[in-house]
Design an enzyme around this catalytic site. Sequence first.
Site, mmCIF file in Angstrom:
data_model
loop_
_atom_site.group_PDB
_atom_site.id
_atom_site.type_symbol
_atom_site.label_atom_id
_atom_site.label_comp_id
_atom_site.label_asym_id
_atom_site.label_seq_id
_atom_site.Cartn_x
_atom_site.Cartn_y
_atom_site.Cartn_z
ATOM 1 N N THR A 131 0.819 -1.212 0.000
ATOM 2 C CA THR A 131 0.000 0.000 0.000
ATOM 3 C C THR A 131 0.859 1.271 0.000
ATOM 4 O OG1 THR A 131 -1.457 1.284 1.451
ATOM 5 C CG2 THR A 131 -0.078 -0.307 2.529
ATOM 6 N N ASP A 132 0.286 2.362 -0.478
ATOM 7 C CA ASP A 132 0.994 3.652 -0.419
ATOM 8 C C ASP A 132 1.022 4.202 1.007
ATOM 9 O OD1 ASP A 132 -1.677 4.401 -0.133
ATOM 10 O OD2 ASP A 132 -1.640 5.945 -1.680
ATOM 11 N N TYR A 157 -1.773 -0.496 10.936
ATOM 12 C CA TYR A 157 -1.895 -1.167 9.629
ATOM 13 C C TYR A 157 -0.695 -0.843 8.753
ATOM 14 C CZ TYR A 157 -3.262 -1.677 4.705
ATOM 15 O OH TYR A 157 -3.269 -1.972 3.358
ATOM 16 N N LYS A 161 2.378 -3.229 7.257
ATOM 17 C CA LYS A 161 2.648 -3.409 5.821
ATOM 18 C C LYS A 161 4.084 -2.960 5.503
ATOM 19 C CE LYS A 161 0.228 -4.616 2.911
ATOM 20 N NZ LYS A 161 -0.145 -5.945 2.374
HETATM 21 P P1 NAD Z 1 -9.429 -7.590 2.221
HETATM 22 O O1 NAD Z 1 -9.426 -7.298 3.692
HETATM 23 O O2 NAD Z 1 -10.657 -7.338 1.434
HETATM 24 O O3 NAD Z 1 -9.033 -9.114 1.979
HETATM 25 C C1 NAD Z 1 -7.999 -9.745 2.673
HETATM 26 C C2 NAD Z 1 -8.101 -11.242 2.417
HETATM 27 O O4 NAD Z 1 -7.012 -11.887 3.124
HETATM 28 C C3 NAD Z 1 -9.406 -11.874 2.942
HETATM 29 O O5 NAD Z 1 -9.921 -12.771 1.991
HETATM 30 C C4 NAD Z 1 -8.953 -12.612 4.205
HETATM 31 O O6 NAD Z 1 -9.755 -13.760 4.495
HETATM 32 C C5 NAD Z 1 -7.534 -12.996 3.845
HETATM 33 N N1 NAD Z 1 -6.698 -13.210 5.046
HETATM 34 C C6 NAD Z 1 -6.587 -12.373 6.122
HETATM 35 N N2 NAD Z 1 -5.756 -12.920 7.034
HETATM 36 C C7 NAD Z 1 -5.325 -14.107 6.502
HETATM 37 C C8 NAD Z 1 -4.434 -15.111 6.963
HETATM 38 N N3 NAD Z 1 -3.828 -15.023 8.159
HETATM 39 N N4 NAD Z 1 -4.208 -16.179 6.169
HETATM 40 C C9 NAD Z 1 -4.826 -16.290 4.966
HETATM 41 N N5 NAD Z 1 -5.683 -15.381 4.490
HETATM 42 C C10 NAD Z 1 -5.928 -14.295 5.253
HETATM 43 O O7 NAD Z 1 -8.182 -6.769 1.645
HETATM 44 P P2 NAD Z 1 -8.031 -6.007 0.246
HETATM 45 O O8 NAD Z 1 -8.570 -4.654 0.391
HETATM 46 O O9 NAD Z 1 -8.490 -6.894 -0.853
HETATM 47 O O10 NAD Z 1 -6.436 -5.877 0.189
HETATM 48 C C11 NAD Z 1 -5.631 -6.921 -0.380
HETATM 49 C C12 NAD Z 1 -4.173 -6.526 -0.292
HETATM 50 O O11 NAD Z 1 -3.962 -5.308 -1.009
HETATM 51 C C13 NAD Z 1 -3.704 -6.274 1.143
HETATM 52 O O12 NAD Z 1 -2.403 -6.799 1.260
HETATM 53 C C14 NAD Z 1 -3.700 -4.760 1.267
HETATM 54 O O13 NAD Z 1 -2.709 -4.326 2.182
HETATM 55 C C15 NAD Z 1 -3.349 -4.359 -0.161
HETATM 56 N N6 NAD Z 1 -3.868 -3.032 -0.561
HETATM 57 C C16 NAD Z 1 -5.192 -2.723 -0.378
HETATM 58 C C17 NAD Z 1 -5.667 -1.478 -0.795
HETATM 59 C C18 NAD Z 1 -7.129 -1.109 -0.641
HETATM 60 O O14 NAD Z 1 -7.500 0.040 -0.911
HETATM 61 N N7 NAD Z 1 -8.013 -2.030 -0.245
HETATM 62 C C19 NAD Z 1 -4.803 -0.570 -1.401
HETATM 63 C C20 NAD Z 1 -3.455 -0.925 -1.581
HETATM 64 C C21 NAD Z 1 -3.004 -2.164 -1.156
#
Ligand code: NAD
Length: 354
Positions: A131-132, A157, A161
């Site tokens: 993430t940013d 958080y 990360k």
């Molecule tokens: P989300 O919370 O919707 O989904 C996370 C998924 O990970 C879920 O399916 C959950 O069941 C699974 N999970 C959590 N803990 C786990 C574990 N211990 N073992 C196995 N699975 C596990 O998240 P998202 O928004 O889809 O984000 C996905 C990735 O992208 C993350 O790494 C997040 O940091 C990154 N990200 C998200 C955003 C955003 O705006 N949502 C932006 C940039 C980066």
Amino acid sequence: MKNILITGGAGFIGSHVVRLFVNKYPEYKIVNIDKLTYAGNLENLKDIENAPNYTFVKADICDFETVVAVFVKHNIDGVLHLAAESHVDRSIKDPFTFAKTNVLGTLSLLQAAKERWKENYNEKLFYHISTDEVYGALQFDETLFTEETKYNPHSPYSASKASSDHFVRAFHDTYGLPAIITNCSNNYGPYQFPEKLIPLFINNIRNNKPLPVYGKGENVRDWLYALDHARAIDIIFHKGKVGETYNIGGFNEWKNIDLIKVIIKTVDKFLGRNEGESEKLITYVTDRAGHDLRYAIDSSKLKNELGWQPSLQFEEGIEKTVKWYLENQQWLDNVTSGAYQEYYEEYYGQKDEK
Ligand code: NAD
Ligand code: TYD
């Protein structure tokens, strides 16, 4: 032929990535490992769950033995790591879970990849989706985050990360593990859990519930449609340079309150309400602790080196998103009632793999 492990594939962004890879690369084997926390929802993947090139494994990435067993059984040669705890407000209440999954879970995957691949790193890749927010917060007059911006995370958080990014770089620099990291801005679109700003507000407007705006609503976020993020991940996974970091974003900054008014206008239009009628639901509440003022990302490197740019203008993306949630009210109701958590047992029974 590639055997790709996608972690967190039942979550918001992960489900877009899994769907894109399963449909676009029938010759690849896609293994989705997900613990199915509150954020994991197999209904997000209903349309591809029977695809011959797709396998689901319900497991915790912190469980090193299971992770190694998955690497061995499926002869994994590429990892797209998305599994994480992802909501800032939850991290403020429960930082331990964030350290466990985001830091130790990433370490468990890195260690498994290193052990399995160390004889031959050719054609292998560990890709960490980050993430940013690791860069910290910008003032209004500061220039955008670039790949050279120093890490300065503020929330539990973003601290978790940032730590996981450092471990990925450490495995690259110390053991030669082929790795790439991307840092993306805020995502929006279908299948996002309605605790995050955009789906929460769409859901509350439809239910005539208050819209809790933190502080004065002046914080700025840079929004990208999740499918455009998935398209960037596809390009970087196939053409990115090992050892590099790429920022992903669409140069699309919005002050929260302005964005909220666009959401209200769009939802009101779809529901046949008078334009702006639901603005009466706006409720200013106590600000989030340590609330980062502004995120804004410069993704020129990705555009210049690999030719990616967002396919959707924001106005189009918001229309599509609002339309999706209002046409999939059952999905929203299942998620808010908790009914979605029964889907795993109904479909997969007690087995962990189909
Ligand atoms: P989300 O919370 O919707 O989904 C996370 C998924 O990970 C879920 O399916 C959950 O069941 C699974 N999970 C959590 N803990 C786990 C574990 N211990 N073992 C196995 N699975 C596990 O998240 P998202 O928004 O889809 O984000 C996905 C990735 O992208 C993350 O790494 C997040 O940091 C990154 N990200 C998200 C955003 C955003 O705006 N949502 C932006 C940039 C980066
Ligand atoms: P969020 O979707 O939680 O993403 P992040 O904190 O990772 O950027 O929040 C986006 C912005 O919206 C952020 O500035 C906090 C604000 N916000 C509210 O004002 N009210 C809310 O109920 C939520 C969830 C967020």
